[in-house]
Design a protein around this motif. Sequence first.
Motif, short mmCIF file in Angstrom:
data_model
loop_
_atom_site.label_atom_id
_atom_site.label_comp_id
_atom_site.label_asym_id
_atom_site.label_seq_id
_atom_site.Cartn_x
_atom_site.Cartn_y
_atom_site.Cartn_z
N GLU A 149 25.48 36.39 7.96
CA GLU A 149 26.80 35.75 7.99
C GLU A 149 26.71 34.62 9.01
O GLU A 149 26.31 34.82 10.15
CB GLU A 149 27.87 36.74 8.41
CG GLU A 149 29.29 36.21 8.33
CD GLU A 149 30.02 36.69 7.09
OE1 GLU A 149 31.04 36.07 6.75
OE2 GLU A 149 29.60 37.68 6.47
N TYR A 221 28.84 34.26 3.96
CA TYR A 221 27.75 35.24 3.86
C TYR A 221 26.79 34.79 2.79
O TYR A 221 27.17 34.50 1.65
CB TYR A 221 28.31 36.62 3.51
CG TYR A 221 27.24 37.61 3.12
CD1 TYR A 221 26.33 38.09 4.06
CD2 TYR A 221 27.13 38.06 1.81
CE1 TYR A 221 25.33 39.00 3.71
CE2 TYR A 221 26.14 38.97 1.44
CZ TYR A 221 25.25 39.43 2.39
OH TYR A 221 24.26 40.31 2.04
N PRO A 223 23.28 36.20 0.96
CA PRO A 223 22.46 37.41 0.87
C PRO A 223 20.97 37.16 1.00
O PRO A 223 20.19 38.11 1.08
CB PRO A 223 22.80 37.94 -0.53
CG PRO A 223 23.15 36.72 -1.31
CD PRO A 223 23.84 35.81 -0.34
N GLU A 256 23.09 43.42 5.66
CA GLU A 256 23.53 43.42 4.28
C GLU A 256 25.06 43.44 4.22
O GLU A 256 25.70 44.27 4.85
CB GLU A 256 22.97 44.65 3.56
CG GLU A 256 22.98 44.53 2.04
CD GLU A 256 22.01 43.48 1.53
OE1 GLU A 256 22.33 42.87 0.49
OE2 GLU A 256 20.95 43.27 2.16
N GLY A 257 25.63 42.52 3.50
CA GLY A 257 27.08 42.43 3.37
C GLY A 257 27.74 41.57 4.44
O GLY A 257 28.92 41.25 4.34
#
Length: 278
Positions: A149, A221, A223, A256-257
């Motif tokens: 992020e 964000y 990935p 992740e996320g």
Amino acid sequence: MKRLAALLPALLLLQAAPALAADTPYAMIHSPSTGTSVPLNTPLVLAGGAVNGESGGVTTVEFSSDGVNWTSLDARTETWSTVLFPSVPGPVTIWARARTASALGAVTASTTIHVGGSTTPPLHGDTKLVLPPQPGHPAELDPDLAAVELGLRTRFDRAGSVPAVVLRRGGYTGPVTARVWGPDGTLLAQQAAPGAAHSQRITFATPVPVQPGVDYVVSYYTPAGGYVASEGYFLGGVANAPFYAGVEAGVYRYGEGGGFPTETWNASNYWIEPIFRP
């Protein structure tokens, strides 16, 4: 008559030769914007550009806060920047002029800031935070492929809303998610967006209300990393009303996320710019 005839071609050549254009170098100030307020005793980015028509050849830009003492900065790339340290409260006007190897241009730019004050210069509709280029701190593709992020911590000088963000895409051109966070890390809005190859505007379903003097974070964000970063960019604050992005304003968070980004690295700028609606 023969002598006159021999001189005529030379005279015609002299008449046909175009006059050389005089150097008229022109300086610009991109940040801080005029009328904006900046914190006292806090580093501040002063940045701008310079041109000399089609002739080019700008070598330096000089700036002054009193019109008498001038500081010279390298402007051979037609951009220039430095970091100031405003230590006296009150209004300060900064002037700028450009030079070539053969000419000193007139003062062509000025900006007035309010050190330690609280001002709200007029706005005309939606306004995007413009993060000016700074020589020595280029926007570079980062080879990092980890989920991350990437964000910008900024505050506003008045109440309004953030309807959208604009981000500069890097090597990863797939889908991303844009977010706005409150000062305590509360997620205020998010918007998934399709892939894009270059700059991308991402509009939230509903504009996000913001209040003055509070630090918000706008982020996105990715990935698979593949972002753009400029190290050393936020060595000073960038003040372009109604925005103020302070020292170490670029933030990130791996995982992740994604999530609320709070970490910093070498005063980096991750090139996400909010849009403000008064």
